[in-house]
Design an enzyme around this catalytic site. Sequence first.
Site, PDB file in Angstrom:
ATOM      1  N   HIS A  42     -61.213  14.159 -55.241  1.00  0.00           N
ATOM      2  CA  HIS A  42     -61.438  12.995 -56.134  1.00  0.00           C
ATOM      3  C   HIS A  42     -62.903  12.517 -56.063  1.00  0.00           C
ATOM      4  O   HIS A  42     -63.183  11.356 -55.732  1.00  0.00           O
ATOM      5  CB  HIS A  42     -60.465  11.850 -55.779  1.00  0.00           C
ATOM      6  CG  HIS A  42     -60.257  10.901 -56.926  1.00  0.00           C
ATOM      7  ND1 HIS A  42     -59.057  10.289 -57.188  1.00  0.00           N
ATOM      8  CD2 HIS A  42     -61.097  10.460 -57.898  1.00  0.00           C
ATOM      9  CE1 HIS A  42     -59.164   9.516 -58.252  1.00  0.00           C
ATOM     10  NE2 HIS A  42     -60.407   9.606 -58.709  1.00  0.00           N
ATOM     11  N   ARG A  57     -55.984  12.180 -63.772  1.00  0.00           N
ATOM     12  CA  ARG A  57     -55.061  11.641 -62.766  1.00  0.00           C
ATOM     13  C   ARG A  57     -54.061  12.728 -62.391  1.00  0.00           C
ATOM     14  O   ARG A  57     -53.530  13.428 -63.265  1.00  0.00           O
ATOM     15  CB  ARG A  57     -54.303  10.417 -63.314  1.00  0.00           C
ATOM     16  CG  ARG A  57     -55.125   9.157 -63.407  1.00  0.00           C
ATOM     17  CD  ARG A  57     -55.503   8.590 -62.027  1.00  0.00           C
ATOM     18  NE  ARG A  57     -56.366   7.424 -62.114  1.00  0.00           N
ATOM     19  CZ  ARG A  57     -57.697   7.431 -62.002  1.00  0.00           C
ATOM     20  NH1 ARG A  57     -58.342   8.557 -61.822  1.00  0.00           N
ATOM     21  NH2 ARG A  57     -58.391   6.303 -62.061  1.00  0.00           N
ATOM     22  N   GLU A 103     -52.695  10.986 -53.176  1.00  0.00           N
ATOM     23  CA  GLU A 103     -54.043  11.087 -52.591  1.00  0.00           C
ATOM     24  C   GLU A 103     -54.160  10.164 -51.384  1.00  0.00           C
ATOM     25  O   GLU A 103     -53.681   9.025 -51.467  1.00  0.00           O
ATOM     26  CB  GLU A 103     -55.096  10.742 -53.648  1.00  0.00           C
ATOM     27  CG  GLU A 103     -55.074  11.741 -54.798  1.00  0.00           C
ATOM     28  CD  GLU A 103     -56.035  11.403 -55.930  1.00  0.00           C
ATOM     29  OE1 GLU A 103     -56.734  10.382 -55.852  1.00  0.00           O
ATOM     30  OE2 GLU A 103     -56.066  12.176 -56.900  1.00  0.00           O
TER      31      GLU A 103
HETATM   32  P1  NAD Z   1     -60.913   6.250 -72.383  1.00  0.00           P
HETATM   33  O1  NAD Z   1     -59.994   5.085 -72.420  1.00  0.00           O
HETATM   34  O2  NAD Z   1     -62.264   6.146 -72.997  1.00  0.00           O
HETATM   35  O3  NAD Z   1     -60.185   7.532 -73.029  1.00  0.00           O
HETATM   36  C1  NAD Z   1     -58.851   7.858 -72.852  1.00  0.00           C
HETATM   37  C2  NAD Z   1     -58.340   8.438 -74.160  1.00  0.00           C
HETATM   38  O4  NAD Z   1     -56.992   8.892 -73.954  1.00  0.00           O
HETATM   39  C3  NAD Z   1     -58.306   7.426 -75.315  1.00  0.00           C
HETATM   40  O5  NAD Z   1     -59.004   7.952 -76.422  1.00  0.00           O
HETATM   41  C4  NAD Z   1     -56.823   7.260 -75.595  1.00  0.00           C
HETATM   42  O6  NAD Z   1     -56.547   7.037 -76.988  1.00  0.00           O
HETATM   43  C5  NAD Z   1     -56.280   8.597 -75.138  1.00  0.00           C
HETATM   44  N1  NAD Z   1     -54.837   8.559 -74.909  1.00  0.00           N
HETATM   45  C6  NAD Z   1     -54.080   7.524 -74.481  1.00  0.00           C
HETATM   46  N2  NAD Z   1     -52.790   7.871 -74.448  1.00  0.00           N
HETATM   47  C7  NAD Z   1     -52.720   9.160 -74.862  1.00  0.00           C
HETATM   48  C8  NAD Z   1     -51.673  10.070 -75.041  1.00  0.00           C
HETATM   49  N3  NAD Z   1     -50.405   9.725 -74.805  1.00  0.00           N
HETATM   50  N4  NAD Z   1     -51.973  11.304 -75.472  1.00  0.00           N
HETATM   51  C9  NAD Z   1     -53.258  11.663 -75.726  1.00  0.00           C
HETATM   52  N5  NAD Z   1     -54.295  10.827 -75.574  1.00  0.00           N
HETATM   53  C10 NAD Z   1     -54.037   9.593 -75.155  1.00  0.00           C
HETATM   54  O7  NAD Z   1     -61.021   6.630 -70.828  1.00  0.00           O
HETATM   55  P2  NAD Z   1     -62.164   7.499 -70.145  1.00  0.00           P
HETATM   56  O8  NAD Z   1     -63.256   6.598 -69.656  1.00  0.00           O
HETATM   57  O9  NAD Z   1     -62.491   8.650 -71.004  1.00  0.00           O
HETATM   58  O10 NAD Z   1     -61.375   8.003 -68.833  1.00  0.00           O
HETATM   59  C11 NAD Z   1     -60.299   8.939 -68.957  1.00  0.00           C
HETATM   60  C12 NAD Z   1     -59.581   9.054 -67.630  1.00  0.00           C
HETATM   61  O11 NAD Z   1     -60.426   9.667 -66.661  1.00  0.00           O
HETATM   62  C13 NAD Z   1     -59.215   7.718 -66.972  1.00  0.00           C
HETATM   63  O12 NAD Z   1     -57.990   7.218 -67.468  1.00  0.00           O
HETATM   64  C14 NAD Z   1     -59.112   8.074 -65.520  1.00  0.00           C
HETATM   65  O13 NAD Z   1     -57.765   8.422 -65.242  1.00  0.00           O
HETATM   66  C15 NAD Z   1     -59.970   9.303 -65.374  1.00  0.00           C
HETATM   67  N6  NAD Z   1     -61.128   9.123 -64.473  1.00  0.00           N
HETATM   68  C16 NAD Z   1     -61.233   9.954 -63.392  1.00  0.00           C
HETATM   69  C17 NAD Z   1     -62.316   9.839 -62.528  1.00  0.00           C
HETATM   70  C18 NAD Z   1     -62.479  10.757 -61.327  1.00  0.00           C
HETATM   71  O14 NAD Z   1     -63.276  10.449 -60.405  1.00  0.00           O
HETATM   72  N7  NAD Z   1     -61.816  11.893 -61.239  1.00  0.00           N
HETATM   73  C19 NAD Z   1     -63.307   8.858 -62.770  1.00  0.00           C
HETATM   74  C20 NAD Z   1     -63.175   8.038 -63.908  1.00  0.00           C
HETATM   75  C21 NAD Z   1     -62.077   8.184 -64.756  1.00  0.00           C
END
Ligand code: NAD
Length: 319
Positions: free
Chosen positions: A285, A237, A266
């Site tokens: 994105h 993000r 965005e």
């Molecule tokens: P997920 O929930 O499986 O993993 C996120 C991880 O971040 C978890 O393990 C959580 O414990 C950790 N976390 C939470 N707070 C934290 C902190 N303060 N410090 C460190 N780690 C922390 O999610 P995911 O499926 O792996 O997705 C991750 C991110 O990717 C989503 O939140 C989304 O923002 C982003 N995303 C982007 C796109 C894109 O098109 N660019 C698509 C899908 C997801």
Amino acid sequence: MKIVVLDGYTLNPGDLTWERLEKLGDLTVYDRTPADKILERIGDAEIVYTNKTPLTRETFEKAPNIKWVGLLATGYNVVDVDAAKEKGIPVANIPTYGTAAVAQFAFALLLEMCHHVWAHNEAVKKGEWTNCPDFCFWNYPLIELAGKTMGIIGFGRIGQATAKIAQAVGMKVLAYDEYQNKALESDTLKYVELDELLAKSDVISLHCPLFESTKGIINKNTIAKMKDGAMIINTSRGPLIVEEDLAEALNSGKIAGAAVDVVSTEPIKMDNPLLKAKNCIITPHIAWAPKESRERLMNIAVDNLEAFLAGNPVNVVNK
Ligand code: NAD
């Protein structure tokens, strides 16, 4: 039963089908819906799908027929889920659909920073190779990843998938997460605190969600703790990065390169400092968007509605 999709275009610009949803009711799909048309388009529909179109408390008050809301995305911050809950309306999201695609894209960005494939291709087409006195040339430093260290901030589904690719190319991985699953540790993967990750990583890839605690996690103080010449990737993000601070670090050379698929606002604003920063790749994105991922998303979106209609709602975020 009337079903309205308020903003279906990014999920299905024409290469997928809404057929499964059509079979469930009287379906109307809008490509996009401006704020002043939301209520009119929902009308007396019982089922509403949204991707980024906001559904506020006022929407739920003025559209009394809504029985269920489906997100066409993972994030549900566009829906006032508490207001929906007060009206007894379940809101269902798509918890996961694009893990492999986002991890693959993080690596596409990294490999582009290491090899500048497109810039070299363009140089060749412009005749630079033809006019070169040697059998080869390169216009940028080329970087081998084997033996280097990738720091992954947020070690969930996408972070772990990215780590597997990093390990496959011979990188070591340092992971930082609020929750540690020590069973994932190996000779080439270790959980560390954030400061250690910042100090030891050659490449830092962001995969944590955007929370108050993670907003601006990459800023001038954390950048100062990084290795000189580190590279940064953000497919998570935009607001995780203080963009002015990253732009300054890129321009000074402290950070050798950055590649971001997401930015603070965005679509990107033309005054975003990253647009003019040195060695910065920006994509619009798209990490989530290969057809395979969108197809999966579409199927889960329909599965969610079918489960609700069968009396067993799933993926409800406002229980
Ligand atoms: P997920 O929930 O499986 O993993 C996120 C991880 O971040 C978890 O393990 C959580 O414990 C950790 N976390 C939470 N707070 C934290 C902190 N303060 N410090 C460190 N780690 C922390 O999610 P995911 O499926 O792996 O997705 C991750 C991110 O990717 C989503 O939140 C989304 O923002 C982003 N995303 C982007 C796109 C894109 O098109 N660019 C698509 C899908 C997801």
